[in-house]
Design an enzyme around this catalytic site. Structure first.
Site, short mmCIF file in Angstrom:
data_model
loop_
_atom_site.label_atom_id
_atom_site.label_comp_id
_atom_site.label_asym_id
_atom_site.label_seq_id
_atom_site.Cartn_x
_atom_site.Cartn_y
_atom_site.Cartn_z
CD GLU A 249 3.03 -0.51 -0.64
OE1 GLU A 249 2.66 -0.44 -1.82
OE2 GLU A 249 4.21 -0.77 -0.31
CB CYS B 15 1.81 -4.24 -0.70
SG CYS B 15 3.57 -4.16 -0.34
CB CYS C 11 3.74 -5.25 -5.32
SG CYS C 11 4.04 -5.87 -3.64
#
Length: 144
Positions: A55, A86, A83
């Protein structure tokens, strides 16, 4: 037809590239006006950088293409739920839509920071979930 499944298949191609490089197989694409403007996959091993998630790589690439830091007319397709790191990057980018395949029960943003994303960001989960999940399972099965 260019829809969520089509773009997630493109993200899966990126995840396969990561798998082939012995990286955790997560892939991402960013779409703007029905055109893929960024493709990325995990590069944490190759770059020796814990922040080199798919990402983050895609956000940087898309911003370079657009010539600005905001992705307000863009959609991210990623094979695994982002996560918290990101998700924070996606918040700051003001991305319009996030589509992810597999849920990340251990490190996904929704476990730690479910409200971290921009309030106007649309979330779609579970697109090609089985395909996304099985590539990750195969990778970690080979590691054990």
């Amino acid at each position: 037809m260019l829809n969520d499944e089509y773009y997630m298949r493109q993200a899966l191609k990126e995840a396969q590239l990561a798998f082939d490089k012995n990286e955790v197989p997560i892939g991402a694409v960013i779409v703007c006006q029905n055109r893929i403007i960024a493709r990325a996959h995990n590069l944490t091993e190759a770059l020796n950088d814990v922040t080199a998630h798919a990402e983050m790589q895609a956000i940087t690439a898309a911003a370079n293409v657009l010539g600005g830091k905001y992705l307000t007319e863009c959609s991210l397709y990623v094979t695994l739920e982002p996560c918290p790191m990101c998700a924070g990057g996606l918040l700051w980018s003001q991305i319009t839509k996030i589509v992810y395949g597999a849920k990340d029960d251990k490190k996904g943003y929704s476990k730690f920071s479910p409200t971290i994303l921009h309030p106007k960001t649309t979330i779609v989960s579970g697109v090609l979930e089985n395909e996304c999940s099985s590539l990750l399972k195969e990778f970690f099965k080979q590691k054990r």
